[in-house]
Design an enzyme around this catalytic site. Structure first.
Site, short mmCIF file in Angstrom:
data_model
loop_
_atom_site.label_atom_id
_atom_site.label_comp_id
_atom_site.label_asym_id
_atom_site.label_seq_id
_atom_site.Cartn_x
_atom_site.Cartn_y
_atom_site.Cartn_z
N CYS A 104 0.84 -1.21 0.00
CA CYS A 104 0.00 0.00 0.00
C CYS A 104 0.87 1.26 0.00
CB CYS A 104 -0.97 -0.03 1.18
SG CYS A 104 -2.33 1.17 1.01
N HIS A 207 -3.77 -4.86 0.57
CA HIS A 207 -3.23 -5.33 1.85
C HIS A 207 -3.34 -6.86 1.94
CE1 HIS A 207 -2.47 -1.62 4.20
NE2 HIS A 207 -3.36 -1.10 3.38
N GLU A 209 -1.95 -8.80 3.88
CA GLU A 209 -1.89 -9.27 5.27
C GLU A 209 -3.26 -9.29 5.95
OE1 GLU A 209 -2.16 -4.95 5.92
OE2 GLU A 209 -1.20 -6.22 4.41
#
Length: 234
Positions: A104, A207, A209
């Site tokens: 990001c 993202h 994660e």
């Protein structure tokens, strides 16, 4: 190939617990080293085997030669110390030939550090599909460019990712190539144009994660596995 590895993770100004959880994935042989602009501990990069540049507040426009700071959705204040620190982290990581994964804001920082520029607000620029709704990520499709590192990693032509950004790459740095776009042609990822003699670099706008299906979606799972594979080779 290394068993025990150390990943340097830049500390965000907000909650960031998803990053170490995702990177480690329950593997006790992975140690996280927090790299923080408040501590200025960039010297610890020497002890790291790989670097993750995380998300967070917008990069200060002065770093991409833009004087405008009152654009839509701009932060109340920029954190120039974080920008300077993380650009130094990135430069040092390259000098040590550490694999780098940029997420990001991390993608945007890499582009700026290498001489590129940013679209300051996507909605102002006519794109409405990339921001969060409150505290909830939305999703959108990405189209992956053939014969790129991202294509080789994911084995996909298209896929779904989460949406949580209001800025994006504008002028792409000379050393980078785009590896994926959203359907409205917003740049969603980048990597080295000439990979010869360079350590691993993958930068994505979403993202991975915190994707709900990060244990199965190649745009999260495969990225993590490839990054860690490259780290272990060091």
């Amino acid at each position: 190939m290394k068993d025990k590895i150390k990943i340097g993770l830049t500390v965000t100004e907000a909650r960031h617990e998803n990053y170490p959880q995702w990177i480690k994935g329950g593997d006790d042989n992975i140690e996280i080293i927090e790299l923080s602009w408040t501590e200025q501990n960039w010297d610890e990069i020497e002890d790291c085997d790989g670097i993750v540049l995380t998300g967070g507040v917008d990069v200060c426009p002065e770093f991409y030669d833009n004087a405008r700071t009152d654009y839509p959705n701009a932060p109340k204040e920029f954190i120039k110390n974080r920008d300077e620190f993380e650009m130094h982290v990135f430069e040092t990581a390259l000098n040590f030939e550490h694999p780098v994964l940029a997420i990001c804001r991390g993608l945007q920082l890499v582009n700026v550090a290498l001489g590129g520029t940013l679209i300051q607000d996507l909605q102002e620029n006519g794109s409405n599909d990339h921001q969060r709704h409150g505290d909830v990520d939305t999703t959108h499709e990405v189209e992956i460019v053939d014969s790129t590192l991202l294509s080789d990693i994911t084995h996909l032509q298209k896929g779904m990712v989460n949406s949580a950004h209001h800025q994006a790459l504008d002028v792409v740095a000379e050393e980078l190539i785009v590896n994926c776009y959203s359907p409205d042609k917003v740049i969603e990822g980048a990597e080295w144009k000439d990979k010869s003699g360079k350590s691993f670099l993958l930068a994505v706008q979403w993202h991975p994660e915190r994707m709900q299906d990060n244990d199965s979606n190649p745009l999260s799972k495969n990225i993590r596995e490839k990054f860690l594979d490259e780290v272990r080779k060091g």
